[in-house]
Design an enzyme around this catalytic site. Structure first.
Site, PDB file in Angstrom:
ATOM      1  N   ASP A  92      -0.170  -4.561   7.049  1.00  0.00           N
ATOM      2  CA  ASP A  92      -0.427  -4.000   8.363  1.00  0.00           C
ATOM      3  C   ASP A  92      -1.811  -4.476   8.816  1.00  0.00           C
ATOM      4  OD1 ASP A  92      -1.845  -2.310   6.477  1.00  0.00           O
ATOM      5  OD2 ASP A  92      -2.247  -1.044   8.217  1.00  0.00           O
ATOM      6  N   SER A  93      -2.169  -4.214  10.049  1.00  0.00           N
ATOM      7  CA  SER A  93      -3.428  -4.756  10.592  1.00  0.00           C
ATOM      8  C   SER A  93      -4.648  -3.981  10.104  1.00  0.00           C
ATOM      9  CB  SER A  93      -3.405  -4.652  12.121  1.00  0.00           C
ATOM     10  OG  SER A  93      -3.464  -3.254  12.478  1.00  0.00           O
ATOM     11  N   GLY A  94      -4.426  -2.756   9.617  1.00  0.00           N
ATOM     12  CA  GLY A  94      -5.549  -1.893   9.226  1.00  0.00           C
ATOM     13  C   GLY A  94      -5.891  -0.896  10.320  1.00  0.00           C
ATOM     14  N   GLY A  95      -5.482  -1.175  11.545  1.00  0.00           N
ATOM     15  CA  GLY A  95      -5.876  -0.330  12.671  1.00  0.00           C
ATOM     16  C   GLY A  95      -5.344   1.082  12.592  1.00  0.00           C
ATOM     17  N   PHE A  96      -4.108   1.256  12.225  1.00  0.00           N
ATOM     18  CA  PHE A  96      -3.474   2.585  12.210  1.00  0.00           C
ATOM     19  C   PHE A  96      -4.209   3.510  11.252  1.00  0.00           C
ATOM     20  CE2 PHE A  96      -0.120   5.478  13.134  1.00  0.00           C
ATOM     21  CZ  PHE A  96       0.110   6.203  11.976  1.00  0.00           C
ATOM     22  N   ASP A 147      -3.243  -3.431  16.821  1.00  0.00           N
ATOM     23  CA  ASP A 147      -2.776  -2.685  17.992  1.00  0.00           C
ATOM     24  C   ASP A 147      -3.417  -1.310  18.000  1.00  0.00           C
ATOM     25  OD1 ASP A 147      -1.417  -1.633  15.744  1.00  0.00           O
ATOM     26  OD2 ASP A 147       0.154  -0.818  17.050  1.00  0.00           O
ATOM     27  N   GLN A 190       4.297  -1.165  22.386  1.00  0.00           N
ATOM     28  CA  GLN A 190       3.826   0.183  22.609  1.00  0.00           C
ATOM     29  C   GLN A 190       4.443   0.698  23.920  1.00  0.00           C
ATOM     30  OE1 GLN A 190       2.268   2.095  20.502  1.00  0.00           O
ATOM     31  NE2 GLN A 190       1.630   0.592  18.962  1.00  0.00           N
ATOM     32  N   GLY A 217       4.118   3.263  17.906  1.00  0.00           N
ATOM     33  CA  GLY A 217       3.989   4.450  18.748  1.00  0.00           C
ATOM     34  C   GLY A 217       5.108   5.454  18.588  1.00  0.00           C
ATOM     35  N   ASP A 267       9.325   0.740   7.264  1.00  0.00           N
ATOM     36  CA  ASP A 267       8.385   1.085   6.197  1.00  0.00           C
ATOM     37  C   ASP A 267       8.092   2.573   6.302  1.00  0.00           C
ATOM     38  OD1 ASP A 267       6.094   0.891   8.395  1.00  0.00           O
ATOM     39  OD2 ASP A 267       5.221   1.790   6.581  1.00  0.00           O
TER      40      ASP A 267
HETATM   41  O1  LIG Z   1       2.140   2.099  16.470  1.00  0.00           O
HETATM   42  C1  LIG Z   1       1.861   1.819  15.291  1.00  0.00           C
HETATM   43  N1  LIG Z   1       1.116   0.722  15.002  1.00  0.00           N
HETATM   44  C2  LIG Z   1       0.772   0.407  13.732  1.00  0.00           C
HETATM   45  N2  LIG Z   1       1.170   1.126  12.674  1.00  0.00           N
HETATM   46  C3  LIG Z   1       1.914   2.257  12.880  1.00  0.00           C
HETATM   47  C4  LIG Z   1       2.277   3.056  11.761  1.00  0.00           C
HETATM   48  C5  LIG Z   1       1.885   2.663  10.338  1.00  0.00           C
HETATM   49  C6  LIG Z   1       3.089   2.019   9.664  1.00  0.00           C
HETATM   50  N3  LIG Z   1       2.915   1.992   8.205  1.00  0.00           N
HETATM   51  C7  LIG Z   1       1.760   1.253   7.740  1.00  0.00           C
HETATM   52  C8  LIG Z   1       1.637   1.314   6.233  1.00  0.00           C
HETATM   53  C9  LIG Z   1       0.718   0.209   5.779  1.00  0.00           C
HETATM   54  C10 LIG Z   1       0.528   0.215   4.289  1.00  0.00           C
HETATM   55  C11 LIG Z   1       0.072   1.558   3.788  1.00  0.00           C
HETATM   56  C12 LIG Z   1       0.889   2.710   4.273  1.00  0.00           C
HETATM   57  C13 LIG Z   1       1.170   2.685   5.767  1.00  0.00           C
HETATM   58  C14 LIG Z   1       3.006   4.228  11.994  1.00  0.00           C
HETATM   59  N4  LIG Z   1       3.438   5.186  11.131  1.00  0.00           N
HETATM   60  C15 LIG Z   1       4.081   6.101  11.887  1.00  0.00           C
HETATM   61  N5  LIG Z   1       4.618   7.246  11.420  1.00  0.00           N
HETATM   62  C16 LIG Z   1       4.475   7.638  10.015  1.00  0.00           C
HETATM   63  C17 LIG Z   1       3.143   8.265   9.796  1.00  0.00           C
HETATM   64  C18 LIG Z   1       2.413   8.212   8.661  1.00  0.00           C
HETATM   65  C19 LIG Z   1       1.191   8.907   8.754  1.00  0.00           C
HETATM   66  C20 LIG Z   1       1.011   9.523   9.970  1.00  0.00           C
HETATM   67  S1  LIG Z   1       2.339   9.195  10.986  1.00  0.00           S
HETATM   68  N6  LIG Z   1       4.110   5.760  13.180  1.00  0.00           N
HETATM   69  C21 LIG Z   1       3.422   4.591  13.280  1.00  0.00           C
HETATM   70  C22 LIG Z   1       3.084   3.794  14.386  1.00  0.00           C
HETATM   71  C23 LIG Z   1       2.300   2.642  14.187  1.00  0.00           C
END
Ligand SMILES: O=c1[nH]cnc2c(CCNCC3CCCCC3)c3[nH]c(NCc4cccs4)nc3cc12
Length: 373
Positions: A92-96, A147, A190, A217, A267
């Site tokens: 993943d990008s790290g941003g979330f 993002d 998004q 999102g 995921d």
């Molecule tokens: O728009 C988004 N942009 C980027 N990432 C998102 C993620 C993280 C996805 N898993 C990353 C993983 C990378 C490696 C390590 C673990 C995560 C989301 N996860 C959720 N819901 C589940 C949620 C989990 C926690 C709070 S909500 N909605 C998401 C929406 C976005």
């Protein structure tokens, strides 16, 4: 020749099954991608992860850039060598996770400045730095654009502003990524719950051009019905010939309903995280093995699944391990849960290939709702 050919072998309604061919191996879709947070799928050996049927795992940019550091992973040969996972890996990008884990963060057009939740060190995560970490230092087969995950419940105007930032960050991510012959870059749609914004985001991502399209999102508090509605008016605007990845999803019922709406990749931390807390997943929903009702239940979790954790241990034994705080408890339940999610996606692939997905979906929903009763 596209970077990663995506072969669709069969469709059934909006559901598809196929293979995403990467330089490190094929990914059978629909695919569930176990989360390998700190270069490990917690409590499992990579051989076990492979045996469950997982073709691809996730690497966690946020954690690895903070500890042991992305440059150090590079010096040690990259994330595949470091973790011994030989198959494809998506980071993943790290941003979330900056939003969910770091302290003191400041978001600007440039990127996200934040302090490490581990040692307080300052970091500046820009689209360019995120791509450098993912593609060059960790060596991900699939990188994600940086993002902003638009929070659920914001106004349409706020969702537009956020969506447009993600579009610009995506363009910068792609510029930094450039063209590579054995690595891919996915964009992220998004637009929150607004149909016009989701359509516009999809159209503008396609103009930029990515190897795959993630739907972001969602699974951020909107609830199951609203998530399904957003998928109904988003997936049709995404290129049918490229993979679609629904981020952060989800429970088994979410996977089945999203596959029915044309999603190919998922995921979620649920199987591993809930496994460590005693939750074992099935078509009927989760059971918590610590409950007294399992103290003398000598049946296995699921004899149909070809995984020792699902087949060879009694619920009573697992109950005992959790009640005793034994490490083996988390290992066996995480192993079962990953195997169950792979078993679920394997059944969906077979049902789509046989043109029987609607029957599978109906039967699954019956079991799920019965389990929730
Ligand atoms: O728009 C988004 N942009 C980027 N990432 C998102 C993620 C993280 C996805 N898993 C990353 C993983 C990378 C490696 C390590 C673990 C995560 C989301 N996860 C959720 N819901 C589940 C949620 C989990 C926690 C709070 S909500 N909605 C998401 C929406 C976005």
């Amino acid at each position: 020749m596209t970077t990663f050919p995506y072969e669709i072998h069969a469709t059934d309604g909006a559901a598809r099954t196929g293979v995403l061919k990467t330089s490190r191996g094929d990914i059978r879709t629909p695919a569930f991608m176990p989360v390998g947070t700190a270069a490990t799928v917690k409590a499992l050996y990579m051989d076990q992860v492979r045996e469950t049927g997982a073709d691809i795992i996730l690497g966690n940019t946020y954690h690895l850039m903070l500890r042991p550091g992305a440059e150090r992973v590079k010096r040690l040969g990259g994330l595949h060598k470091f973790s011994t996972w030989k198959g494809p890996m998506l980071t993943d990008s790290g941003g979330f996770q900056v939003w969910s884990l770091s302290k003191l963060r400041k978001m600007t057009e440039e990127g996200v400045k934040f302090r490490s939740h581990i040692d307080g060190s300052e970091h500046n995560l820009t689209p360019e730095r995120s791509i450098e970490i993912q593609a060059d230092l960790l060596g991900a087969d699939i990188s994600m654009q940086l993002d902003e995950c638009t929070p659920f419940g914001c106004s349409e105007a706020e969702a537009r502003t956020s969506m447009e930032l993600s579009i610009r960050w995506g363009q910068r991510s792609k510029a930094a990524f450039g063209t590579r012959d054995s690595q891919a870059l996915f964009g992220i749609v998004q637009g929150s719950v607004f149909e016009n914004l989701r359509r516009e985001s999809a159209e503008r991502l396609i103009e930029t051009g990515y190897d795959g399209y993630a739907i972001g999102g969602l699974a951020v508090g909107e609830g199951f019905e609203k998530m399904c509605d957003v998928l109904d008016f988003t997936t049709p605007h995404l290129p049918s010939e490229r993979p679609r990845y629904l981020m952060g999803v989800g429970k088994p019922i979410d996977l089945v309903e999203a596959v029915a709406r044309g999603v190919d990749m998922f995921d979620c931390v649920l199987p591993t995280r809930s496994g460590r807390h005693g939750q074992a997943w099935s078509d009927h929903g989760p059971i918590n093995i610590k409950r007294a009702e399992f103290a003398e239940d000598d049946s296995p979790l699921n004899p149909e699944i070809d995984c020792p954790a699902s087949r060879d241990y009694s619920k009573a034994y697992l109950h005992h391990l959790f009640r005793s705080g034994e490490y083996l408890s988390a290992m066996l339940l995480s192993w079962h849960n990953i195997a169950y999610f792979q078993h679920l996606t394997a059944r969906m692939r077979a049902a789509i290939a046989a043109g029987e997905f609607e029957a599978f979906r109906r039967e699954f929903r019956g079991k799920w709702e019965q389990g929730q009763a």
